[in-house]
Design a protein around this motif. Structure first.
Motif, short mmCIF file in Angstrom:
data_model
loop_
_atom_site.label_atom_id
_atom_site.label_comp_id
_atom_site.label_asym_id
_atom_site.label_seq_id
_atom_site.Cartn_x
_atom_site.Cartn_y
_atom_site.Cartn_z
N MET A 104 -19.15 -22.10 60.52
CA MET A 104 -18.21 -22.81 61.40
C MET A 104 -17.17 -23.57 60.60
O MET A 104 -15.98 -23.54 60.92
N LEU A 105 -17.61 -24.27 59.56
CA LEU A 105 -16.69 -25.06 58.76
C LEU A 105 -15.69 -24.21 57.98
O LEU A 105 -14.63 -24.68 57.59
N ALA A 106 -16.01 -22.93 57.78
CA ALA A 106 -15.07 -22.02 57.10
C ALA A 106 -13.76 -21.91 57.89
O ALA A 106 -12.73 -21.58 57.32
N LEU A 107 -13.79 -22.22 59.18
CA LEU A 107 -12.58 -22.18 60.00
C LEU A 107 -11.54 -23.18 59.50
O LEU A 107 -10.34 -22.99 59.71
N LEU A 108 -11.98 -24.23 58.84
CA LEU A 108 -11.07 -25.26 58.34
C LEU A 108 -10.44 -24.90 57.00
O LEU A 108 -9.53 -25.58 56.54
N THR A 109 -10.92 -23.85 56.37
CA THR A 109 -10.47 -23.46 55.03
C THR A 109 -9.40 -22.38 55.10
O THR A 109 -8.87 -22.08 56.16
N ARG A 110 -9.14 -21.75 53.94
CA ARG A 110 -8.17 -20.65 53.87
C ARG A 110 -8.75 -19.32 54.31
O ARG A 110 -8.05 -18.31 54.32
N ALA A 111 -10.02 -19.28 54.67
CA ALA A 111 -10.65 -18.03 55.10
C ALA A 111 -9.92 -17.46 56.32
O ALA A 111 -9.34 -18.21 57.11
N ASN A 112 -9.97 -16.15 56.47
CA ASN A 112 -9.31 -15.48 57.58
C ASN A 112 -9.91 -15.97 58.90
O ASN A 112 -11.11 -15.84 59.14
N ARG A 113 -9.08 -16.53 59.75
CA ARG A 113 -9.57 -17.16 60.99
C ARG A 113 -10.26 -16.17 61.92
O ARG A 113 -11.28 -16.49 62.52
N ASP A 114 -9.71 -14.97 62.06
CA ASP A 114 -10.33 -13.98 62.95
C ASP A 114 -11.72 -13.59 62.45
O ASP A 114 -12.66 -13.46 63.25
N ARG A 115 -11.86 -13.43 61.14
CA ARG A 115 -13.17 -13.09 60.57
C ARG A 115 -14.16 -14.23 60.80
O ARG A 115 -15.32 -13.99 61.12
N ALA A 131 -29.73 -24.48 71.97
CA ALA A 131 -29.18 -24.24 70.64
C ALA A 131 -27.82 -23.55 70.75
O ALA A 131 -26.88 -23.89 70.03
N ARG A 132 -27.71 -22.59 71.67
CA ARG A 132 -26.43 -21.90 71.86
C ARG A 132 -25.38 -22.87 72.39
O ARG A 132 -24.26 -22.91 71.91
N ARG A 133 -25.75 -23.65 73.37
CA ARG A 133 -24.81 -24.60 73.98
C ARG A 133 -24.31 -25.60 72.93
O ARG A 133 -23.12 -25.89 72.84
N THR A 134 -25.22 -26.12 72.14
CA THR A 134 -24.86 -27.08 71.10
C THR A 134 -23.94 -26.45 70.06
O THR A 134 -22.95 -27.05 69.64
N ALA A 135 -24.23 -25.22 69.66
CA ALA A 135 -23.40 -24.51 68.68
C ALA A 135 -22.01 -24.25 69.23
O ALA A 135 -21.01 -24.41 68.51
N ILE A 136 -21.91 -23.86 70.48
CA ILE A 136 -20.60 -23.61 71.10
C ILE A 136 -19.79 -24.91 71.12
O ILE A 136 -18.61 -24.92 70.76
N GLU A 137 -20.42 -25.99 71.53
CA GLU A 137 -19.71 -27.29 71.58
C GLU A 137 -19.23 -27.69 70.19
O GLU A 137 -18.10 -28.15 70.03
N ALA A 138 -20.07 -27.50 69.18
CA ALA A 138 -19.69 -27.87 67.81
C ALA A 138 -18.52 -27.01 67.33
O ALA A 138 -17.58 -27.52 66.71
N PHE A 139 -18.57 -25.71 67.62
CA PHE A 139 -17.51 -24.83 67.15
C PHE A 139 -16.18 -25.12 67.84
O PHE A 139 -15.13 -25.10 67.21
N VAL A 140 -16.22 -25.42 69.13
CA VAL A 140 -14.99 -25.77 69.83
C VAL A 140 -14.43 -27.08 69.26
O VAL A 140 -13.22 -27.22 69.05
N LEU A 141 -15.30 -28.03 68.97
CA LEU A 141 -14.87 -29.30 68.37
C LEU A 141 -14.21 -29.06 67.01
O LEU A 141 -13.12 -29.58 66.73
#
Length: 172
Positions: A104-115, A131-141
């Motif tokens: 999830m945190l890779a989204l904040l870096t130079r990594a390819n966003r779509d990947r 666990a799924r609900r919590t992960a979705i909330e964290a990723f949207v945040l």
């Protein structure tokens, strides 16, 4: 002059290095003018408490461009800290990690966003229930730190359209 103060400051992350010194990492999501002062205060407090060398690092994860100086100065005092912008990280190791949080945190870096989004949503779809609900909330945040929350929310709906309805207490 009496300087009374009642406080209970908490550092974001603290780790011990092989040489016995500590690494203190403060995570900033917006460029705040008093960052250097606060990190210097933590630094002195950690040294007073533990009497070991502390390496101060500020990890910037914010949306706005980084313009903080990596120093706090008052004339006689000069305190320097390492200032890192997560956008400068390549992110491939985080994306390849087995840890969903790293992915999830890779989204904040130079990594390819779509990947990143594809890998994270594939991993989240393997989770169930809370666990799924919590992960979705964290990723949207996290995606909000790059102004991507609408796009990520749409991709979540494409990737897992029926699952959320079935997990609802009434419909499930």
């Amino acid at each position: 002059v009496e300087l009374p103060r009642v406080r209970n400051p908490r550092v974001d992350l603290l780790g011990r290095r092989e040489d016995g010194s500590l690494v203190h990492i403060e995570i900033e999501s917006s460029p705040v003018a008093d960052t250097g002062e606060r990190v210097a205060d933590y630094h002195i407090g950690l040294f007073r408490l533990l009497r070991v060398v502390v390496v101060p690092i500020v990890l910037y994860v914010g949306r706005e461009p980084l313009y903080l100086p990596p120093v706090f100065e008052t004339g006689w005092l000069r305190f320097q800290y390492q200032l890192l912008d997560v956008r400068d990280f390549p992110g491939e190791a985080m994306l390849a990690s087995d840890d969903l949080g790293d992915n999830m945190l890779a989204l904040l870096t130079r990594a390819n966003r779509d990947r990143v989004i594809d890998r994270v949503l594939r991993r989240i779809s393997e989770l169930g229930g809370e666990a799924r609900r919590t992960a979705i909330e964290a990723f949207v945040l996290i995606s909000g730190l790059r102004d991507l929350e609408e796009g990520v929310t749409e991709r979540i709906k494409e990737f897992m359209p029926i699952i959320d309805i079935m997990e609802n207490k009434v419909f499930g």
